[in-house]
Design a protein around this motif. Structure first.
Motif, mmCIF file in Angstrom:
data_model
loop_
_atom_site.group_PDB
_atom_site.id
_atom_site.type_symbol
_atom_site.label_atom_id
_atom_site.label_comp_id
_atom_site.label_asym_id
_atom_site.label_seq_id
_atom_site.Cartn_x
_atom_site.Cartn_y
_atom_site.Cartn_z
ATOM 1 N N HIS A 143 -3.331 4.854 -7.746
ATOM 2 C CA HIS A 143 -3.976 5.686 -6.726
ATOM 3 C C HIS A 143 -5.328 5.113 -6.340
ATOM 4 O O HIS A 143 -5.721 5.148 -5.167
ATOM 5 N N LYS A 144 -6.046 4.585 -7.315
ATOM 6 C CA LYS A 144 -7.326 3.931 -7.021
ATOM 7 C C LYS A 144 -7.101 2.704 -6.138
ATOM 8 O O LYS A 144 -7.855 2.452 -5.192
ATOM 9 N N TYR A 145 -6.051 1.928 -6.456
ATOM 10 C CA TYR A 145 -5.724 0.758 -5.633
ATOM 11 C C TYR A 145 -5.428 1.182 -4.199
ATOM 12 O O TYR A 145 -5.889 0.533 -3.246
ATOM 13 N N PHE A 146 -4.661 2.259 -4.055
ATOM 14 C CA PHE A 146 -4.336 2.746 -2.714
ATOM 15 C C PHE A 146 -5.600 3.159 -1.970
ATOM 16 O O PHE A 146 -5.783 2.809 -0.793
ATOM 17 N N LEU A 193 3.667 11.276 3.034
ATOM 18 C CA LEU A 193 3.112 11.752 1.771
ATOM 19 C C LEU A 193 1.584 11.751 1.803
ATOM 20 O O LEU A 193 0.944 12.662 1.282
ATOM 21 N N VAL A 194 1.023 10.715 2.418
ATOM 22 C CA VAL A 194 -0.438 10.633 2.539
ATOM 23 C C VAL A 194 -0.964 11.813 3.353
ATOM 24 O O VAL A 194 -1.917 12.498 2.959
ATOM 25 N N GLU A 195 -0.343 12.043 4.507
ATOM 26 C CA GLU A 195 -0.788 13.131 5.380
ATOM 27 C C GLU A 195 -0.540 14.494 4.746
ATOM 28 O O GLU A 195 -1.360 15.405 4.878
ATOM 29 N N SER A 196 0.583 14.658 4.072
ATOM 30 C CA SER A 196 0.873 15.936 3.425
ATOM 31 C C SER A 196 -0.158 16.250 2.349
ATOM 32 O O SER A 196 -0.616 17.385 2.225
ATOM 33 N N HIS A 197 -0.545 15.234 1.595
ATOM 34 C CA HIS A 197 -1.572 15.433 0.570
ATOM 35 C C HIS A 197 -2.916 15.786 1.200
ATOM 36 O O HIS A 197 -3.601 16.708 0.761
ATOM 37 N N GLY A 198 -3.280 15.074 2.257
ATOM 38 C CA GLY A 198 -4.571 15.308 2.891
ATOM 39 C C GLY A 198 -4.656 16.649 3.595
ATOM 40 O O GLY A 198 -5.750 17.212 3.738
ATOM 41 N N PHE A 254 5.112 5.790 -5.090
ATOM 42 C CA PHE A 254 5.167 5.860 -6.552
ATOM 43 C C PHE A 254 4.174 6.898 -7.075
ATOM 44 O O PHE A 254 4.516 7.709 -7.943
ATOM 45 N N VAL A 255 2.952 6.867 -6.568
ATOM 46 C CA VAL A 255 1.908 7.782 -7.045
ATOM 47 C C VAL A 255 2.349 9.234 -6.904
ATOM 48 O O VAL A 255 2.201 10.044 -7.820
ATOM 49 N N VAL A 256 2.911 9.582 -5.751
ATOM 50 C CA VAL A 256 3.325 10.965 -5.510
ATOM 51 C C VAL A 256 4.572 11.317 -6.315
ATOM 52 O O VAL A 256 4.626 12.342 -6.996
ATOM 53 N N VAL A 293 0.811 -1.222 0.000
ATOM 54 C CA VAL A 293 0.000 0.000 0.000
ATOM 55 C C VAL A 293 0.841 1.268 0.000
ATOM 56 O O VAL A 293 0.676 2.144 -0.861
ATOM 57 N N PHE A 294 1.744 1.411 0.964
ATOM 58 C CA PHE A 294 2.477 2.666 1.069
ATOM 59 C C PHE A 294 3.580 2.811 0.017
ATOM 60 O O PHE A 294 3.809 3.921 -0.479
ATOM 61 N N PRO A 295 4.294 1.739 -0.373
ATOM 62 C CA PRO A 295 5.208 1.891 -1.512
ATOM 63 C C PRO A 295 4.486 2.360 -2.776
ATOM 64 O O PRO A 295 5.036 3.151 -3.550
#
Length: 307
Positions: free
Chosen positions: A185-188, A101-106, A34-36, A28-30
């Motif tokens: 991104h959809k998979y994540f 990266l997840v938190e920064s985006h959110g 990649f997405v970012v 999930v996080f790797p």
């Protein structure tokens, strides 16, 4: 309701199911890295690192010295449950989590800054984590130890390969980078929703076992480290300051799991430990959102918004 809870607990005791969950989490996080990072080129990331080399050094000093001391002070002087205290101590020494990266985006942070910080801290983390494990073993009733190679091997594969692949694909096949990024991104998103739905009841239940003292310690540590990162360099844009604050605050779950499993391979109830980690993540997430909404409220009073 009891039958549903019993079914969930039964699955958590199933070794095959637990192995599947961990294999899933390992993707999930790797994938989000990649997405970012597929949005950037080598030149952009390199320039971000070079242009902010003093900021990276200051961030390193904060994460390498101040954050572990804050966590150690909270665990030392507040009655924190033993397992939660261990998680807080290990996490305080190991920044550079893909979750940054997840938190920064959110929270409307700067993703290029977050990516540069993540890359830098993953590379330097093996220099500091073993030292702090030795110090914490002297200060607390824990037996923590890890080698530089061990911690690098536990964390780097989740960050460096997807980051490198993303940058290479952006350079040579930018249209493919966009298509693959959208698909992954959809998979994540789907994975994050399903994992959250499954584990959130147990995570919340674990939070109640932390007690007021455990929750207070987490609030203090999260708040102090968040503010330390946000006010580290007032010359940066608000977006980048948000990313710096989140990077300083968030600890690496892969590092926590690796060190705990290496130090307590037989004594530790790994599933119980994992559920405590999820409780720690959820409570930390609530605290971060509290300060995020507080910042938005203060900005709205000044007629400002987070773009």
């Amino acid at each position: 309701m009891n039958s549903i809870v019993g079914h969930w607990k039964g699955l958590l005791e199933n070794k095959s199911f637990v192995h599947f969950i961990f294999a899933w989490l390992d993707t999930v996080f790797p994938i989000y890295v990649f997405v970012v990072c597929s949005k950037f080129r080598f030149k952009e990331l390199g320039q971000e690192i070079l242009n902010n080399r003093w900021l990276l050094l200051k961030t390193f000093l904060v994460t390498a010295i101040l954050v572990p001391l804050i966590a150690a002070g909270a665990v030392k002087f507040i009655s924190v449950p033993l397992m939660l205290g261990g998680i807080m101590l290990i996490a305080s020494t190991a920044p550079g989590d893909p979750f940054d990266l997840v938190e920064s985006h959110g929270k409307k942070g700067g993703l290029l800054m977050a990516s540069a910080l993540m890359l830098f801290l993953v590379l330097v983390m093996p220099l500091t984590v073993p030292c702090w494990m030795w110090i914490f073993t002297k200060w607390f009733p824990y037996h923590l130890a890890v080698s530089p190679a061990g911690i690098f091997h536990a964390v780097a594969p989740k960050v460096l390969p997807p980051l490198l692949i993303a940058l290479v694909l952006r350079e040579i096949l930018p249209s493919w980078a966009d298509k693959l990024s959208a698909l992954l991104h959809k998979y994540f998103e789907i994975s994050a929703i399903l994992i959250t739905i499954y584990f959130i009841p147990f995570a919340i239940a674990k939070i109640f076992t932390f007690g007021i003292s455990g929750a207070l310690a987490m609030f203090i540590v999260t708040t102090l480290t968040l503010f330390a990162g946000y006010y580290l360099d007032s010359g940066q844009s608000r977006k980048d300051r948000i990313s710096i604050a989140l990077t300083v605050t968030l600890g690496n779950m892969a590092a926590v799991l690796f060190i705990a499993h290496q130090c307590y391979p037989k004594k530790l109830d790994m599933m119980d430990f994992i559920l405590v980690i999820f409780g720690w993540i959820v409570l930390r997430w609530v605290i971060l959102w509290f300060w995020y909404f507080f910042m938005k409220f203060r900005m709205s009073q000044k007629g400002e918004t987070l773009a």
